[in-house]
Write a protein that holds these residues in place. Structure first.
Motif, PDB file in Angstrom:
ATOM      1  N   ILE A 173       0.869  -1.177   0.000  1.00  0.00           N
ATOM      2  CA  ILE A 173       0.000   0.000   0.000  1.00  0.00           C
ATOM      3  C   ILE A 173       0.907   1.228   0.000  1.00  0.00           C
ATOM      4  CG2 ILE A 173      -1.842   1.214   1.199  1.00  0.00           C
ATOM      5  CD1 ILE A 173      -2.555  -1.442   2.547  1.00  0.00           C
TER       6      ILE A 173
ATOM      7  N   PRO B 217       0.329   4.824  -1.532  1.00  0.00           N
ATOM      8  CA  PRO B 217      -0.466   5.795  -2.287  1.00  0.00           C
ATOM      9  C   PRO B 217       0.333   7.005  -2.752  1.00  0.00           C
ATOM     10  CG  PRO B 217      -0.899   6.015   0.044  1.00  0.00           C
ATOM     11  CD  PRO B 217      -0.045   4.794  -0.116  1.00  0.00           C
TER      12      PRO B 217
ATOM     13  N   CYS C 252      -5.976   8.758  -1.608  1.00  0.00           N
ATOM     14  CA  CYS C 252      -6.846   8.241  -0.546  1.00  0.00           C
ATOM     15  C   CYS C 252      -8.054   9.148  -0.302  1.00  0.00           C
ATOM     16  CB  CYS C 252      -6.060   8.097   0.761  1.00  0.00           C
ATOM     17  SG  CYS C 252      -4.613   7.025   0.643  1.00  0.00           S
TER      18      CYS C 252
ATOM     19  N   CYS D  54     -10.846   7.660  -2.250  1.00  0.00           N
ATOM     20  CA  CYS D  54     -10.950   6.198  -2.283  1.00  0.00           C
ATOM     21  C   CYS D  54     -12.243   5.724  -1.609  1.00  0.00           C
ATOM     22  CB  CYS D  54      -9.735   5.567  -1.594  1.00  0.00           C
ATOM     23  SG  CYS D  54      -9.757   3.758  -1.623  1.00  0.00           S
TER      24      CYS D  54
ATOM     25  N   PHE E  76     -12.705   2.766  -0.474  1.00  0.00           N
ATOM     26  CA  PHE E  76     -12.428   1.665   0.457  1.00  0.00           C
ATOM     27  C   PHE E  76     -11.640   2.127   1.682  1.00  0.00           C
ATOM     28  CE2 PHE E  76     -12.694   0.062  -3.880  1.00  0.00           C
ATOM     29  CZ  PHE E  76     -13.713  -0.872  -3.757  1.00  0.00           C
ATOM     30  N   GLU E  77     -11.753   3.406   1.991  1.00  0.00           N
ATOM     31  CA  GLU E  77     -10.987   3.980   3.095  1.00  0.00           C
ATOM     32  C   GLU E  77     -11.294   3.280   4.423  1.00  0.00           C
ATOM     33  OE1 GLU E  77     -10.199   8.346   5.186  1.00  0.00           O
ATOM     34  OE2 GLU E  77     -11.723   8.111   3.623  1.00  0.00           O
ATOM     35  N   GLU E  78     -12.549   2.886   4.638  1.00  0.00           N
ATOM     36  CA  GLU E  78     -12.943   2.315   5.928  1.00  0.00           C
ATOM     37  C   GLU E  78     -12.324   0.948   6.171  1.00  0.00           C
ATOM     38  OE1 GLU E  78     -17.157   2.327   6.188  1.00  0.00           O
ATOM     39  OE2 GLU E  78     -17.339   4.520   6.245  1.00  0.00           O
TER      40      GLU E  78
ATOM     41  N   CYS F 294      -9.384  -0.089   4.507  1.00  0.00           N
ATOM     42  CA  CYS F 294      -7.979  -0.087   4.095  1.00  0.00           C
ATOM     43  C   CYS F 294      -7.062  -0.088   5.319  1.00  0.00           C
ATOM     44  CB  CYS F 294      -7.688   1.138   3.220  1.00  0.00           C
ATOM     45  SG  CYS F 294      -5.990   1.209   2.626  1.00  0.00           S
ATOM     46  N   LEU F 295      -5.949  -0.790   5.216  1.00  0.00           N
ATOM     47  CA  LEU F 295      -5.007  -0.885   6.327  1.00  0.00           C
ATOM     48  C   LEU F 295      -3.973   0.233   6.316  1.00  0.00           C
ATOM     49  CD1 LEU F 295      -4.323  -4.739   6.264  1.00  0.00           C
ATOM     50  CD2 LEU F 295      -5.919  -3.477   7.712  1.00  0.00           C
ATOM     51  N   TYR F 296      -4.045   1.118   5.315  1.00  0.00           N
ATOM     52  CA  TYR F 296      -3.067   2.204   5.231  1.00  0.00           C
ATOM     53  C   TYR F 296      -3.380   3.284   6.265  1.00  0.00           C
ATOM     54  CZ  TYR F 296      -0.516   6.233   3.436  1.00  0.00           C
ATOM     55  OH  TYR F 296       0.304   7.328   3.321  1.00  0.00           O
ATOM     56  N   ASN F 297      -2.342   3.756   6.949  1.00  0.00           N
ATOM     57  CA  ASN F 297      -2.476   4.835   7.927  1.00  0.00           C
ATOM     58  C   ASN F 297      -1.559   5.966   7.517  1.00  0.00           C
ATOM     59  OD1 ASN F 297      -2.165   6.549  10.241  1.00  0.00           O
ATOM     60  ND2 ASN F 297      -2.962   4.886  11.536  1.00  0.00           N
ATOM     61  N   ASP F 298      -2.131   7.097   7.106  1.00  0.00           N
ATOM     62  CA  ASP F 298      -1.309   8.169   6.554  1.00  0.00           C
ATOM     63  C   ASP F 298      -0.414   8.842   7.594  1.00  0.00           C
ATOM     64  OD1 ASP F 298      -3.161   9.554   7.989  1.00  0.00           O
ATOM     65  OD2 ASP F 298      -3.984  10.680   6.294  1.00  0.00           O
TER      66      ASP F 298
END
Length: 268
Positions: A217, A219, A228, A231, A233-235, A237-241
């Protein structure tokens, strides 16, 4: 705006929705790329035996040409269209290609195909604003000569620019000495050659990542904006900005050109 841009100069549209399949090579690796070019234009220079080419990609949205986006590997298709058009001319896969002519890419551009609503004091003012904002957006490619840049390709795209100084066809404005000003969308053919090499290198590296199963992941972020933000699928998604790595190579045009030049130079 499309009809106007073609009628204003010496270029003729020779291909529409031109399909292509080319092999991109870099660092002893290869990848096949196929696609479809919305339009290819041609202007012949009989004195130099040069076929000057121009590729156009039609856009209905507000997409603008950006070297920064190319550097960040986001919008590389227009560069691939240019490489494909030159290769197809050399191989005779484009109409009107001549074996004794050398193909040279002279412009890459987005043609905006929008029906925008303009606020203006008069209909004439609205038309002027519409024409200005609907001009093709991209790069005009010029050769370097002993005293600066050869602007003859600009004149072949807009036959009136030598007199008017500011084109309502392309995004170019000439100074009093006849040279393009700093806001003109131009680049040297040498710089564009490095841009093509950078995109070829990027295509090979992306192809390798796909085959190697790289699905991290990662972005793309440009300035304060990132993909993001839109996006769906934000809820889940495992990505943490706040903690995870972001994919941003360049944020300004000067920075992008420097990164592109260094990346290509590394493999020379």
């Amino acid at each position: 705006s499309v009809r106007k841009s073609i009628c204003a100069g010496e270029y003729t549209a020779i291909a529409f929705e031109q399909k292509f399949r080319i092999t991109v090579r870099w660092d002893n690796s290869a990848a096949v790329v196929d696609g479809k070019i919305d339009r290819i234009d041609l202007a012949e220079n009989p004195e130099k035996k040069v076929a000057e080419l121009r590729v156009a990609d039609y856009k209905t949205g507000r997409k603008n040409f950006s070297v920064v986006s190319i550097c960040n590997r986001q919008d590389m298709q227009l560069i691939m269209y240019a490489a494909a058009a030159v290769e197809m001319y050399k191989s005779g896969d484009i109409k009107y290609a001549k074996k004794d002519y050398e193909p040279k890419m002279r412009a890459i551009m987005y043609n905006h195909m929008r029906d925008d609503i303009f606020s203006a004091e008069s209909f004439a003012a609205a038309e002027k604003k519409r024409d200005s904002e609907s001009r093709p957006d991209g790069l005009i490619l010029l050769d370097s000569v002993s005293d600066g840049l050869d602007i003859s390709p600009i004149c072949r795209m807009d036959s009136d620019i030598a007199e008017t100084k500011e084109s309502d066809i392309i995004r170019v404005k000439l100074k009093k000495d006849g040279t393009p000003d700093s806001r003109s969308q131009i680049a040297t053919t040498d710089a564009f050659g490095k841009l093509i090499d950078y995109v070829k290198k990027s295509v090979i590296e992306i192809d390798r990542e796909i085959y190697d199963g790289v699905i991290k992941i990662y972005p793309l972020c440009e300035g304060k904006s990132k993909v993001c933000d839109w996006c769906e699928f934000e809820e889940i998604c495992l990505y943490n900005d706040r903690f995870d790595q972001q994919n941003t190579l360049a944020s300004t045009e000067d920075e992008a050109w420097n990164i592109i030049e260094r990346a290509v130079k590394e493999d020379e």
